[in-house]
Design a protein around this motif. Structure first.
Motif, short mmCIF file in Angstrom:
data_model
loop_
_atom_site.label_atom_id
_atom_site.label_comp_id
_atom_site.label_asym_id
_atom_site.label_seq_id
_atom_site.Cartn_x
_atom_site.Cartn_y
_atom_site.Cartn_z
N THR A 4 0.81 -1.21 0.00
CA THR A 4 0.00 0.00 0.00
C THR A 4 0.84 1.27 0.00
OG1 THR A 4 -0.21 -0.17 2.39
CG2 THR A 4 -2.01 -1.09 1.06
N LYS A 5 2.14 1.16 0.21
CA LYS A 5 3.00 2.34 0.19
C LYS A 5 2.92 3.04 -1.17
CE LYS A 5 7.56 4.09 1.12
NZ LYS A 5 8.95 3.85 1.38
N ILE A 6 2.89 2.27 -2.25
CA ILE A 6 2.80 2.87 -3.57
C ILE A 6 1.48 3.61 -3.75
CG2 ILE A 6 1.92 0.81 -4.75
CD1 ILE A 6 4.35 3.37 -6.28
N PHE A 7 0.42 3.16 -3.08
CA PHE A 7 -0.88 3.81 -3.21
C PHE A 7 -0.83 5.24 -2.69
CE2 PHE A 7 -3.35 -0.47 -2.68
CZ PHE A 7 -2.78 -0.93 -3.86
N THR A 8 -0.03 5.48 -1.65
CA THR A 8 0.05 6.80 -1.04
C THR A 8 1.24 7.62 -1.55
OG1 THR A 8 1.26 5.91 0.85
CG2 THR A 8 -1.15 6.06 1.05
N THR A 9 2.03 7.03 -2.44
CA THR A 9 3.13 7.76 -3.06
C THR A 9 2.55 8.75 -4.06
OG1 THR A 9 4.58 5.84 -2.84
CG2 THR A 9 5.21 7.48 -4.48
N THR A 10 3.11 9.94 -4.11
CA THR A 10 2.57 10.93 -5.05
C THR A 10 2.97 10.60 -6.48
OG1 THR A 10 4.45 12.44 -4.87
CG2 THR A 10 2.62 12.78 -3.32
N PHE A 11 2.03 10.81 -7.37
CA PHE A 11 2.30 10.63 -8.79
C PHE A 11 3.45 11.55 -9.21
CE2 PHE A 11 1.45 11.98 -13.21
CZ PHE A 11 1.66 10.77 -13.85
N ALA A 12 3.49 12.76 -8.64
CA ALA A 12 4.53 13.75 -8.98
C ALA A 12 5.93 13.26 -8.61
CB ALA A 12 4.24 15.08 -8.30
N ASP A 87 -4.92 -9.05 -8.63
CA ASP A 87 -6.33 -8.91 -8.28
C ASP A 87 -6.74 -7.48 -7.93
OD1 ASP A 87 -6.93 -11.62 -8.66
OD2 ASP A 87 -6.27 -12.12 -6.63
N ASP A 88 -5.88 -6.77 -7.23
CA ASP A 88 -6.20 -5.42 -6.78
C ASP A 88 -6.21 -4.47 -7.98
OD1 ASP A 88 -5.24 -2.60 -5.81
OD2 ASP A 88 -6.12 -3.59 -4.05
N GLU A 89 -7.34 -3.84 -8.24
CA GLU A 89 -7.50 -2.99 -9.42
C GLU A 89 -6.52 -1.82 -9.43
OE1 GLU A 89 -10.92 -0.41 -11.77
OE2 GLU A 89 -11.40 -1.34 -9.84
N LEU A 90 -6.33 -1.17 -8.29
CA LEU A 90 -5.41 -0.04 -8.22
C LEU A 90 -3.98 -0.48 -8.53
CD1 LEU A 90 -4.64 2.89 -7.71
CD2 LEU A 90 -4.70 2.39 -5.24
N ARG A 92 -3.05 -3.07 -10.20
CA ARG A 92 -3.00 -3.46 -11.61
C ARG A 92 -2.88 -2.21 -12.50
NH1 ARG A 92 -7.13 -6.64 -11.54
NH2 ARG A 92 -8.61 -5.06 -12.22
N ASN A 93 -3.63 -1.15 -12.19
CA ASN A 93 -3.54 0.08 -12.98
C ASN A 93 -2.15 0.71 -12.89
OD1 ASN A 93 -6.17 -0.11 -13.90
ND2 ASN A 93 -7.00 1.18 -12.28
N ILE A 94 -1.58 0.71 -11.70
CA ILE A 94 -0.22 1.24 -11.52
C ILE A 94 0.76 0.42 -12.34
CG2 ILE A 94 1.65 1.58 -9.85
CD1 ILE A 94 -0.61 2.16 -7.74
N ARG A 95 0.63 -0.88 -12.29
CA ARG A 95 1.53 -1.76 -13.05
C ARG A 95 1.31 -1.65 -14.55
NH1 ARG A 95 5.19 -1.49 -9.49
NH2 ARG A 95 4.84 -2.75 -7.64
N TYR A 96 0.07 -1.38 -14.97
CA TYR A 96 -0.17 -1.12 -16.40
C TYR A 96 0.69 0.06 -16.85
CZ TYR A 96 -4.57 -3.89 -16.82
OH TYR A 96 -5.53 -4.88 -16.88
N LEU A 97 0.66 1.13 -16.07
CA LEU A 97 1.43 2.32 -16.43
C LEU A 97 2.92 2.00 -16.44
CD1 LEU A 97 1.57 5.28 -17.20
CD2 LEU A 97 1.36 5.86 -14.76
N ASP A 98 3.39 1.29 -15.43
CA ASP A 98 4.81 0.89 -15.39
C ASP A 98 5.18 0.08 -16.63
OD1 ASP A 98 5.05 2.05 -12.87
OD2 ASP A 98 4.95 0.15 -11.78
#
Length: 116
Positions: A4-12, A87-90, A92-98
């Motif tokens: 969950t650390k990546i979830f709270t990391t800023t996109f910037a 499984d986790d949608e968020l 998965r979306n982050i990994r799509y971008l990566d």
């Protein structure tokens, strides 16, 4: 795969690394933006707003205007995980971008990256 650390990391805070990774391989910031537009539906102004607000990844993806329906065509391994098995949608979306940024840096053509 609970990170969950990546979830709270800023996109910037990660965004400059996307640009750097692309430019190091003679790709452009414009191509990175094209990937972000394709995946999330954000336009140039909206990306800049997200960067200025220092939005975290969770909010960045929750507020995305329109996740691309073809994102599910993104397959493969990123950071040791098979994307299509996340499984986790968020996450998965982050990994799509990566994965898309990785493909750009590896020299793939934009048509292939954007699953056209």
């Amino acid at each position: 795969m609970q990170n969950t650390k990546i979830f709270t990391t800023t996109f910037a805070s990660v965004y400059p690394h996307y640009i750097q990774k692309a430019e190091k391989k003679n790709r452009t910031k414009a191509e990175v933006h094209e990937i972000i537009y394709w995946l999330t539906g954000y336009n140039e102004k909206e990306i800049q707003e997200q960067l200025e607000k220092r939005t975290d990844f969770k909010t960045f993806f929750e507020q995305a205007p329109r996740m691309n329906p073809n994102a599910s065509l993104i397959k493969g391994v990123i950071c040791g995980y098979r994307i299509e098995e996340i499984d986790d949608e968020l996450m998965r979306n982050i990994r799509y971008l990566d994965k898309l940024i990785d493909e750009l840096a590896k020299g793939k053509k934009m048509e292939k990256i954007l699953r056209e």
